[in-house]
Structure formats: structure tokens, C-alpha cells
Design a protein around this motif. Structure first.
Motif, short mmCIF file in Angstrom:
data_model
loop_
_atom_site.label_atom_id
_atom_site.label_comp_id
_atom_site.label_asym_id
_atom_site.label_seq_id
_atom_site.Cartn_x
_atom_site.Cartn_y
_atom_site.Cartn_z
N ASP A 1 -51.22 -34.11 -35.57
CA ASP A 1 -51.99 -33.56 -34.46
C ASP A 1 -53.33 -33.05 -34.98
OD1 ASP A 1 -49.89 -34.06 -32.72
OD2 ASP A 1 -49.07 -32.03 -32.89
N ALA A 2 -54.39 -33.29 -34.22
CA ALA A 2 -55.74 -32.90 -34.64
C ALA A 2 -55.83 -31.41 -34.90
CB ALA A 2 -56.76 -33.32 -33.58
N ASP A 3 -55.16 -30.60 -34.06
CA ASP A 3 -55.26 -29.15 -34.24
C ASP A 3 -54.59 -28.70 -35.54
OD1 ASP A 3 -52.73 -29.77 -33.01
OD2 ASP A 3 -52.49 -27.65 -32.49
N VAL A 4 -53.56 -29.41 -35.98
CA VAL A 4 -52.90 -29.08 -37.24
C VAL A 4 -53.86 -29.33 -38.40
CG1 VAL A 4 -51.03 -29.72 -38.83
CG2 VAL A 4 -50.58 -29.50 -36.37
N ASP B 1 -61.52 -25.44 -49.13
CA ASP B 1 -61.10 -26.35 -50.19
C ASP B 1 -59.66 -26.06 -50.59
OD1 ASP B 1 -63.55 -27.56 -50.21
OD2 ASP B 1 -64.28 -26.54 -52.00
N GLY B 2 -58.92 -27.11 -50.87
CA GLY B 2 -57.52 -26.96 -51.24
C GLY B 2 -56.58 -27.05 -50.05
N TRP B 3 -57.11 -27.42 -48.88
CA TRP B 3 -56.26 -27.44 -47.68
C TRP B 3 -55.14 -28.45 -47.80
CZ3 TRP B 3 -55.74 -31.74 -44.55
CH2 TRP B 3 -56.69 -32.74 -44.68
N GLN B 4 -55.39 -29.58 -48.47
CA GLN B 4 -54.33 -30.58 -48.61
C GLN B 4 -53.21 -30.05 -49.50
OE1 GLN B 4 -57.06 -33.64 -49.88
NE2 GLN B 4 -56.58 -34.86 -48.06
N THR B 5 -53.57 -29.31 -50.53
CA THR B 5 -52.57 -28.71 -51.42
C THR B 5 -51.74 -27.70 -50.64
OG1 THR B 5 -53.99 -29.03 -53.34
CG2 THR B 5 -52.26 -27.37 -53.53
#
Length: 110
Positions: A55-58, A67-71
Motif C-alpha cells: 500500500d502506498a501509505d505504508v 534513510d534506512g527505511w528499508q532496513t
């Protein structure tokens, strides 16, 4: 100032005098130089690239954390996976279904 600003170009004579490192270093020196690993060290548990639709909001919520959001997203998914491994539950849509048998003769969910 960049490295290029601080480094003189080699002359034609200097270039002509150059020899391979193996020819001017001792075997021990050459081995020490040649054995240096470049780049990022190999991970014990390398990440697996995947394509997933979220979902786009997630995604925006995680990206907004910087930075580091994927982690951080991976850490949340990892905790969820640990919970699933600790107490596997069937998905509500799978309740009451009998496992089907695949080509291998082994039962599979679904």
C-alpha cells in the motif's frame, strides 16, 4: 580540492619505466597486496531481492522516517516472521479446507 588537482600526470618516460607489481615486489609483498579484498564484505546471510506490491501509505510512512527505511521495514517483517514461526496459524481463508495433493504425492496447503 580534488585528487586530480593534487596529482601530477605521469610523463611518457615515467610510463615507459613502469613494471608490473609482481616484478618489483617480493612474493610476500605481492601476496599481501593481491590478497586485499575490495568492496563490501560478503554477508553471512545475504539479502534476497524481491518485488512486492505494498500500500502506498505504508511505503510513504516508512520513507518518511528517513534513510534506512528499508532496513526498518525489514526488521518489522523479520519480527512478524519470527512470530509466525513460533506459532504457525492457518490463514482464515484456509480454515476448513483439506490439503490438496500435488504431483509429488505430498500434501500441500490450498
Amino acid at each position: 580540492m580534488t585528487i586530480e588537482d593534487d596529482t601530477a600526470e605521469l610523463t611518457e618516460v615515467q610510463l615507459a619505466e613502469m613494471r608490473p607489481a609482481r616484478a618489483v615486489l617480493t612474493p610476500q609483498q605481492f601476496e599481501a597486496v593481491a590478497s586485499v579484498r575490495r568492496g563490501r564484505p560478503k554477508a553471512q546471510a545475504p539479502k534476497v531481492p524481491v518485488t512486492i506490491r505494498l500500500d502506498a501509505d505504508v511505503v510513504e510512512t516508512y520513507k518518511a522516517t528517513g534513510d534506512g527505511w528499508q532496513t526498518r521495514m525489514n526488521e518489522c517483517l523479520s519480527r512478524g516472521a519470527q512470530e509466525l514461526r513460533a506459532s504457525p496459524k492457518t490463514h482464515p481463508r484456509d480454515r476448513g479446507k483439506k490439503p490438496s495433493v500435488g504431483l509429488s504425492g505430498k500434501a500441500k496447503a490450498g
